[in-house]
Every structure is written in structure tokens, then in C-alpha cells.
Design a protein around this motif. Structure first.
Motif, PDB file in Angstrom:
ATOM      1  N   ILE A 195       2.024   4.363  10.230  1.00 37.66           N
ATOM      2  CA  ILE A 195       0.975   3.688  11.001  1.00 37.66           C
ATOM      3  C   ILE A 195       0.616   2.407  10.247  1.00 37.66           C
ATOM      4  CG2 ILE A 195      -1.380   3.833  11.896  1.00 37.66           C
ATOM      5  CD1 ILE A 195      -1.023   6.911  11.809  1.00 37.66           C
ATOM      6  N   GLU A 196       0.475   1.325  10.971  1.00 41.70           N
ATOM      7  CA  GLU A 196       0.148   0.045  10.346  1.00 41.70           C
ATOM      8  C   GLU A 196      -1.118  -0.518  10.960  1.00 41.70           C
ATOM      9  OE1 GLU A 196       3.168  -2.937  10.742  1.00 41.70           O
ATOM     10  OE2 GLU A 196       2.662  -3.828   8.807  1.00 41.70           O
ATOM     11  N   VAL A 197      -2.086  -0.842  10.123  1.00 41.07           N
ATOM     12  CA  VAL A 197      -3.361  -1.411  10.571  1.00 41.07           C
ATOM     13  C   VAL A 197      -3.407  -2.864  10.123  1.00 41.07           C
ATOM     14  CG1 VAL A 197      -5.870  -1.248  10.483  1.00 41.07           C
ATOM     15  CG2 VAL A 197      -4.476   0.841  10.349  1.00 41.07           C
ATOM     16  N   GLU A 198      -3.564  -3.789  11.092  1.00 39.62           N
ATOM     17  CA  GLU A 198      -3.620  -5.220  10.790  1.00 39.62           C
ATOM     18  C   GLU A 198      -4.927  -5.815  11.295  1.00 39.62           C
ATOM     19  OE1 GLU A 198       1.001  -6.885  10.672  1.00 39.62           O
ATOM     20  OE2 GLU A 198      -0.396  -7.545  12.237  1.00 39.62           O
ATOM     21  N   GLY A 199      -5.571  -6.604  10.419  1.00 39.02           N
ATOM     22  CA  GLY A 199      -6.767  -7.328  10.817  1.00 39.02           C
ATOM     23  C   GLY A 199      -6.450  -8.771  11.128  1.00 39.02           C
ATOM     24  N   HIS A 200      -7.099  -9.336  12.178  1.00 36.55           N
ATOM     25  CA  HIS A 200      -6.872 -10.724  12.598  1.00 36.55           C
ATOM     26  C   HIS A 200      -8.217 -11.392  12.877  1.00 36.55           C
ATOM     27  CE1 HIS A 200      -2.466 -10.130  13.275  1.00 36.55           C
ATOM     28  NE2 HIS A 200      -2.852  -8.883  13.528  1.00 36.55           N
ATOM     29  N   ALA A 204      -9.252  -4.622   8.054  1.00 36.53           N
ATOM     30  CA  ALA A 204      -8.155  -3.656   8.141  1.00 36.53           C
ATOM     31  C   ALA A 204      -8.385  -2.509   7.165  1.00 36.53           C
ATOM     32  CB  ALA A 204      -6.829  -4.349   7.844  1.00 36.53           C
ATOM     33  N   LEU A 205      -8.885  -2.826   5.968  1.00 37.17           N
ATOM     34  CA  LEU A 205      -9.159  -1.795   4.971  1.00 37.17           C
ATOM     35  C   LEU A 205     -10.280  -0.875   5.431  1.00 37.17           C
ATOM     36  CD1 LEU A 205      -8.657  -0.581   2.184  1.00 37.17           C
ATOM     37  CD2 LEU A 205     -10.259  -2.288   1.240  1.00 37.17           C
ATOM     38  N   ALA A 206     -11.264  -1.418   6.150  1.00 36.60           N
ATOM     39  CA  ALA A 206     -12.376  -0.596   6.646  1.00 36.60           C
ATOM     40  C   ALA A 206     -11.877   0.448   7.644  1.00 36.60           C
ATOM     41  CB  ALA A 206     -13.433  -1.493   7.290  1.00 36.60           C
ATOM     42  N   VAL A 207     -10.967   0.040   8.529  1.00 42.43           N
ATOM     43  CA  VAL A 207     -10.399   0.990   9.503  1.00 42.43           C
ATOM     44  C   VAL A 207      -9.539   2.031   8.779  1.00 42.43           C
ATOM     45  CG1 VAL A 207      -8.914   1.230  11.524  1.00 42.43           C
ATOM     46  CG2 VAL A 207     -10.499  -0.709  11.350  1.00 42.43           C
ATOM     47  N   PHE A 208      -8.777   1.576   7.797  1.00 44.99           N
ATOM     48  CA  PHE A 208      -7.967   2.501   6.995  1.00 44.99           C
ATOM     49  C   PHE A 208      -8.848   3.538   6.315  1.00 44.99           C
ATOM     50  CE2 PHE A 208      -6.625   3.501   2.660  1.00 44.99           C
ATOM     51  CZ  PHE A 208      -5.408   4.132   2.883  1.00 44.99           C
ATOM     52  N   ASP A 209      -9.930   3.098   5.674  1.00 40.58           N
ATOM     53  CA  ASP A 209     -10.832   4.018   4.974  1.00 40.58           C
ATOM     54  C   ASP A 209     -11.448   5.024   5.942  1.00 40.58           C
ATOM     55  OD1 ASP A 209     -10.354   2.857   2.523  1.00 40.58           O
ATOM     56  OD2 ASP A 209     -12.077   1.502   2.629  1.00 40.58           O
ATOM     57  N   PHE A 210     -11.763   4.566   7.157  1.00 40.65           N
ATOM     58  CA  PHE A 210     -12.342   5.476   8.150  1.00 40.65           C
ATOM     59  C   PHE A 210     -11.351   6.579   8.515  1.00 40.65           C
ATOM     60  CE2 PHE A 210     -13.297   6.967  12.391  1.00 40.65           C
ATOM     61  CZ  PHE A 210     -14.666   7.166  12.348  1.00 40.65           C
ATOM     62  N   ILE A 224      -0.028   5.242   6.036  1.00 43.30           N
ATOM     63  CA  ILE A 224      -0.842   4.217   6.692  1.00 43.30           C
ATOM     64  C   ILE A 224      -0.807   2.938   5.861  1.00 43.30           C
ATOM     65  CG2 ILE A 224      -3.083   3.650   7.676  1.00 43.30           C
ATOM     66  CD1 ILE A 224      -3.760   6.607   7.671  1.00 43.30           C
ATOM     67  N   LYS A 225      -0.316   1.886   6.458  1.00 43.96           N
ATOM     68  CA  LYS A 225      -0.321   0.567   5.823  1.00 43.96           C
ATOM     69  C   LYS A 225      -1.494  -0.243   6.373  1.00 43.96           C
ATOM     70  CE  LYS A 225       4.748   0.313   5.447  1.00 43.96           C
ATOM     71  NZ  LYS A 225       5.947  -0.504   5.798  1.00 43.96           N
TER      72      LYS A 225
END
Length: 280
Positions: free
Chosen positions: A198-203, A225-231, A243-244
Motif C-alpha cells: 500500500i502506498e500513501v502519497e501526500g500532494h 502522508a505520514l499522518a495517514v500512515f500513523d492512523f 505501507i509506504k
């Protein structure tokens, strides 16, 4: 005494020799029955088989040119020695037919080129993404988050896009209270269907940062992106190693940054669900 002997000799002379019993010997009848049964057996085998005309012509041509395809017994088909080596000859004939068939197939079929193989693999990847997207879309409908999350697909992944205005306040990386239910349901969908990376990208948009906390949009997008990852790590059973997360700043826009609507679309978080055929 002589008269009695004479009478016996007359009776012996009159007696006819015994005739042989009519018909063939018993062993010949049994042998004939056996041959008939064998003939019927091979006729049945032939009737249940399929004859390839091309193979038959190749074999017939070989027979007419040479009779040296057999290594044991006869070197010609008609001299009678073939029968005495029937089992070995049939095995060799079967091998010969198989080899001729493989040669004919090799001559008649075109080998797929590298480009065609790549195209077929790409089609399989896209099919896999479509199947995954259908399941994820149905789950989003069930959880009533289809209006908050957009879904797109490529051959590599299924992408879920969450609007930045829904998730964060301007210049912040803290998830808003109203965003928690949506992100929670997205995490539940990932738990069910994400079997790979899973890859989470912030824009962000291209408006320069005015916050003292972040020096530029790159840092802000990375923090989001890190906030969503931590959640996800704290609230799901997803494996953090799969999870990236990364921030792409303003450099991958999906709309025109010269309008408020376009900038709103560019402020987003993308979650990509890869499958087992993806190139990762």
C-alpha cells in the motif's frame, strides 16, 4: 483252425479305415477367436482416436521414401518380420508420430514475440486491477463513502483519492474530526482487500507555505502522508512493513493551479493498492 483264421482275415479286409473327424482342430478355432478379438480391439481404438491429416501425409511420405524408421525386426513393412517384434515396433511408431506432430506444430505455429508477451501480461495486470477495483467500489458503497473517496485504476494498482479539504485544515497535518470516520472505513477496506503493498502519497497545490512549522509544500505533503500512515498503523491490523508513505509536494498536479477549484483538487492524499502482479 485254418478256416477260422481265414474268416478273421476276411473280416479285417472288409473293415474300412476310420475317417478323421470333420472340422478344424480345436486350437485353431481358439486362435481364430483370439485374432478376431484383437482385430475388434484395434478397430475400436482407431475409431475413438482422431487422425491428423497433415501427420498422416508426413508418415505416408516417410514410408514411401524409406523403410528404415524401425531399428528392430523388419527393414521393410511387407516381409513378415514386423509381426514378431510387434510391441517394440508399435512403441517406436508412436514415438515417431509424436515427434512428427511436434515438428509440424513448431512449423505451423508462430512463437509469440516479446512485445506480444508484454501485451498479454499487461492485459492480465489490468484485469486483476479491475477485479480489485470492483470489490473495493462495492465496499465503499456499503460503507457510504463513495462521495468522499474517488477511485481510479491502472494495470499496477487501484487508487483511492481523499480530498485534502476533508482531511486537514490549511497548513496542518492533523486529521480533522470529521475525517476520522472516512479514514477508518478506508482502513477497513484495506484490511479486507490489500494483500500486497500500500502506498500513501501526500500532494499540495502550488501556493507557497506561510506556516512557521513547515518550510515548504514538500514538508507539508510528507507530513500529511505520514499522518495517514500513523492512523492506519494505530487503528488497523495492516502490516506497517507493507505501507509506504511519501510527500510529492506541488509537483504532480491533477488540475490547474490557477483556479481555486483546481488547487482544491490538487490538495489530496492518494492511497494506492497494489496487487500480486504489480511491478513493485
Amino acid at each position: 483252425m485254418k478256416a477260422a483264421e481265414t474268416e478273421v482275415k476276411k473280416q479285417v479286409a472288409k473293415k474300412k479305415p476310420e475317417e478323421a473327424p470333420p472340422g478344424s482342430p480345436a486350437w485353431m478355432a481358439t486362435f481364430s477367436d483370439l485374432m478376431n478379438l484383437l482385430l475388434c480391439f484395434f478397430v475400436l481404438l482407431f475409431s475413438m482416436s482422431t487422425v491428423d491429416a497433415q501427420k498422416f501425409e508426413l508418415i505416408a511420405a516417410s514410408f514411401s521414401q524409406t523403410f528404415s524408421i524401425f531399428t528392430a525386426g523388419s527393414t521393410a513393412i511387407g516381409d513378415g518380420l514386423l509381426i514378431s517384434n510387434g510391441v517394440s515396433q508399435l512403441n517406436e511408431l508412436d514415438d515417431y508420430i509424436n515427434s512428427m506432430g511436434k515438428a509440424a506444430e513448431a512449423d505451423g505455429e508462430e512463437i509469440d514475440s516479446e512485445e506480444e508477451l508484454k501485451k498479454k501480461l499487461e492485459e492480465e495486470k489490468l484485469k486483476k486491477s479491475e477485479e480489485l477495483a470492483e470489490k473495493v467500489s462495492e465496499a465503499m458503497e456499503e460503507k457510504n463513502i463513495s462521495r468522499d473517496v474517488d477511485i481510479q485504476i491502472t494495470s499496477q494498482y487501484v487508487q483511492l483519492t481523499l480530498k485534502g479539504a476533508l482531511l486537514f485544515d490549511s497548513g496542518s497535518n492533523l486529521l480533522k474530526d470529521e475525517a476520522i470516520p472516512v479514514v477508518t472505513k478506508v482502513g477497513q477496506i484495506l484490511e479486507r482487500y490489500a494483500d500486497s503493498v500500500i502506498e500513501v502519497e501526500g500532494h499540495t497545490d502550488n501556493v507557497p507555505m506561510s506556516s512557521a512549522r513547515y518550510a515548504n509544500n514538500n514538508e507539508l505533503s510528507d507530513a500529511r502522508a505520514l499522518a495517514v500512515f500513523d492512523f492506519f498503523v494505530a487503528n488497523t491490523t495492516l502490516n506497517p512493513a507493507q505501507i509506504k508513505h511519501s510527500g510529492r509536494g506541488e509537483y504532480v498536479p491533477v488540475a490547474d493551479n490557477s483556479t481555486p477549484e483546481g488547487r482544491a483538487k490538487n490538495r489530496r492524499v492518494e492511497i494506492r493498492i497494489y496487487h500480486e502482479l504489480s511491478d513493485i
